[in-house]
Scaffold this motif. Structure first.
Motif, PDB file in Angstrom:
ATOM      1  N   GLY A 102      43.907  37.847  53.970  1.00 13.73           N
ATOM      2  CA  GLY A 102      45.031  38.623  53.446  1.00 13.73           C
ATOM      3  C   GLY A 102      45.460  38.161  52.074  1.00 13.73           C
ATOM      4  O   GLY A 102      45.719  38.974  51.179  1.00 13.73           O
ATOM      5  N   LEU A 103      45.518  36.831  51.879  1.00 16.92           N
ATOM      6  CA  LEU A 103      45.930  36.290  50.584  1.00 16.92           C
ATOM      7  C   LEU A 103      44.934  36.641  49.483  1.00 16.92           C
ATOM      8  O   LEU A 103      45.328  37.035  48.381  1.00 16.92           O
ATOM      9  N   LEU A 104      43.641  36.516  49.787  1.00 20.23           N
ATOM     10  CA  LEU A 104      42.624  36.819  48.771  1.00 20.23           C
ATOM     11  C   LEU A 104      42.583  38.304  48.445  1.00 20.23           C
ATOM     12  O   LEU A 104      42.428  38.685  47.273  1.00 20.23           O
ATOM     13  N   LEU A 105      42.712  39.155  49.462  1.00 18.89           N
ATOM     14  CA  LEU A 105      42.718  40.598  49.215  1.00 18.89           C
ATOM     15  C   LEU A 105      43.899  40.989  48.337  1.00 18.89           C
ATOM     16  O   LEU A 105      43.760  41.772  47.392  1.00 18.89           O
ATOM     17  N   ALA A 106      45.072  40.436  48.659  1.00 21.37           N
ATOM     18  CA  ALA A 106      46.255  40.753  47.857  1.00 21.37           C
ATOM     19  C   ALA A 106      46.100  40.219  46.433  1.00 21.37           C
ATOM     20  O   ALA A 106      46.404  40.915  45.462  1.00 21.37           O
ATOM     21  N   ALA A 107      45.597  38.985  46.299  1.00 23.26           N
ATOM     22  CA  ALA A 107      45.433  38.394  44.968  1.00 23.26           C
ATOM     23  C   ALA A 107      44.447  39.188  44.123  1.00 23.26           C
ATOM     24  O   ALA A 107      44.616  39.314  42.904  1.00 23.26           O
ATOM     25  N   ALA A 108      43.404  39.742  44.760  1.00 27.36           N
ATOM     26  CA  ALA A 108      42.398  40.504  44.013  1.00 27.36           C
ATOM     27  C   ALA A 108      42.895  41.880  43.604  1.00 27.36           C
ATOM     28  O   ALA A 108      42.324  42.499  42.710  1.00 27.36           O
ATOM     29  N   ARG A 109      43.956  42.371  44.263  1.00 31.70           N
ATOM     30  CA  ARG A 109      44.434  43.717  43.967  1.00 31.70           C
ATOM     31  C   ARG A 109      45.701  43.741  43.121  1.00 31.70           C
ATOM     32  O   ARG A 109      46.023  44.747  42.504  1.00 31.70           O
TER      33      ARG A 109
END
Length: 531
Positions: free
Chosen positions: A332-339
């Protein structure tokens, strides 16, 4: 050139054929979609006078998108399979049972709230690919997990992938010099106008989306319960209403006051905190407990290749629950950071590696993909992180890769026809007669025949676009300007009509054929798309 009515009839034929073969005759998609592709290409060539190179280029464009979808599905299946072999799934299953053994409560927590957060962070159909296998691992029938996974892709989708359907879909589909000049004349700009549209969509979704958890539960109890009962789902109404409001209140407030980037993210996070706490203290939970019938009695079509036993070698060693959930938190953290546009990670991933095909076969059709930016890459990174965090052996990881690869073969064939069919349909506006493509021709005919009751039809046009393309963003790209123009001709509010377009496009994701194929593939179901 055909009359508008004949043109609309021809435009609806591919959709009608797909519905008839999949739902009417219950053909598996692997038989139906090649035929639908041929029919769509034939109508494009003969009725729309598309050049064969445009049809071929659109098909190649579709294959690039197919790669992206399969990459995401593979990553999601691989993550779940790796966590099963590491023992994390067993710990997660036990933790949810400690919160509640009631499948209705588990659905609201995992599918509705966790799935909505993943949609807000990623989009791309990722919620069904992640939540579906997790539900199966917790003991849900695979077919139920597909249905539930598709229903996730409704309310949170308009603001999915950190607002992409609004920020990209509505902007690119609606912004034009004439509208910009008219807004400037009244002291405004397109960004403010777009925010008004986003606020309208958030309000409509807030009203209708509050009931989505209850709808998901009653569908589950009616079609997958021992008694096939609607009332067993309705009995959880107070808790389901809490689950709906815990998501839609922060979702709506965020959409109205902060913008389109964060409604689904905030709704999912706040909702998870509120509802999981309520469940632990049995606040508003029903006194009865609902479960599926014994798995030995399930019909054959309920199960897929990811049907796992409660115990056995795959359960692995006992694992602390925080460690079991850590890969999903990291995801979740990586997906949010990438978007998030405010952070540099997304831009770096997009720029670092891109495959671009320009003017395919000498046409205007192009295709590009940024594999490192896709959720599939982040899923793979999380898999390798789990390998070290959970101290997996190389043999366990190898088995996870092998299982995931075998599961992917079936949907690969289906999607290789489905997505090219979609692109031929959408690109039919590139023709020798210079007439609108099939989606616009169909929508134009509807608009010309319904008049002032257009607000009733505006969401259906949005849903049509998403059904065809499997994407809220693409539907908004295709139809935002059209919807705004119809509103102006009928002296209706352009803001509210485009907001209805966005809401309808979110709903259309639930029944888009390639979303159904992808969600089914994620739980190992093939050939049951009609069901």
């Amino acid at each position: 050139m055909f009359a508008p009515g004949i043109q609309a009839l021809l435009a609806v034929l591919p959709i009608a054929l797909a519905a008839y073969l999949l739902v009417g005759l219950r053909w598996p998609a692997r038989r139906a979609m090649p035929l639908v592709y041929v029919a769509t290409a034939g109508i494009g060539l003969l009725a729309w006078r598309m050049h064969w190179r445009v049809v071929a280029a659109s098909s190649i464009q579709g294959l690039v998108i197919t790669f992206e979808i399969l990459y995401i599905i593979f990553g999601a299946i691989l993550l779940l399979s790796a966590l099963r072999h590491s023992g994390a799934v067993s710990s997660i299953r036990s933790a949810f049972r400690r919160i509640s053994v009631d499948r209705r409560v588990q659905l609201i927590l995992i599918a509705w709230l966790f799935g909505s957060f993943i949609e807000g962070a990623s989009g791309f159909g990722t919620p069904a690919a992640i939540a579906g296998p997790l539900l199966v691992a917790l003991g849900f029938p695979a077919l139920a997990a597909v249905m539930i996974g598709l229903m996730i892709q409704s309310t949170p989708v308009t603001f999915g992938a950190v607002g992409t359907p609004i920020l990209i879909g509505v902007t690119a589909g609606l912004e034009n010099p004439d509208l910009t000049a008219r807004l400037a004349a009244v002291g405004s700009d397109f960004a403010a106008y777009r925010q008004t549209i986003a606020a309208g969509a958030a309000v409509i979704h807030g009203l209708t989306g509050t009931l989505m958890p209850l709808l998901m539960v009653v569908m589950m109890t009616r079609f997958f319960g021992r008694n096939r009962s609607w009332t067993e789902g309705l009995s959880i109404f107070p808790f389901a209403l809490l689950g709906g409001l815990a998501f839609t209140v922060p979702y709506t407030l965020t959409g109205v006051f902060l913008g389109p980037e964060f409604p689904s993210l905030m709704g999912g996070l706040i909702g998870l905190a509120v509802v999981s706490t309520a469940a632990r203290f049995n606040f508003l939970t029903p006194k009865d407990r609902w479960d599926f019938p014994d798995s030995e009695t399930w019909p054959d079509d309920w199960s897929g290749k990811l049907r796992w036993k409660e115990d056995g070698p795959e359960a692995g060693r006992p694992m602390p629950i925080w460690l079991a959930w850590l890969p999903y938190v990291l995801l979740g953290l990586l997906l949010a950071a990438a978007r998030l546009p405010q952070l540099p990670l997304g831009g770096f991933l997009r720029r670092s590696f891109e495959i671009r095909l320009s003017e395919i076969l000498g046409t205007e059709v192009g295709a590009s993909t940024t594999p490192l930016y896709l959720p599939g890459t982040i899923l793979l990174l999380v898999v390798f992180a789990a390998f070290f965090l959970h101290r997996m052996s190389g043999r366990q990881l190898g088995r996870a890769f092998s299982e995931s690869g075998r599961i992917l073969l079936g949907p690969a064939f289906v999607l290789a026809f489905t997505i090219p069919m979609v692109r031929v349909y959408i690109n039919s506006g590139m023709n020798e007669m210079d007439v609108p493509g099939m989606p616009i021709a169909l929508a134009d005919w509807i608009a010309g025949n319904v008049g002032s009751i257009w607000p009733l039809f505006a969401p259906a046009i949005g849903a049509l676009g998403a059904f065809i393309a499997g994407s809220n963003t693409v539907s908004n790209l295709m139809f935002s300007l059209f919807q705004h123009g119809v509103a102006e001709r009928l002296a209706l509010s352009g803001v509210w009509i485009v907001a209805l377009q966005a809401v309808g496009a979110a709903a259309g994701n639930m029944i888009a054929i390639h979303n159904i194929v992808a969600a089914s593939a994620a739980v190992g179901i093939f050939g049951q798309e009609g069901s």
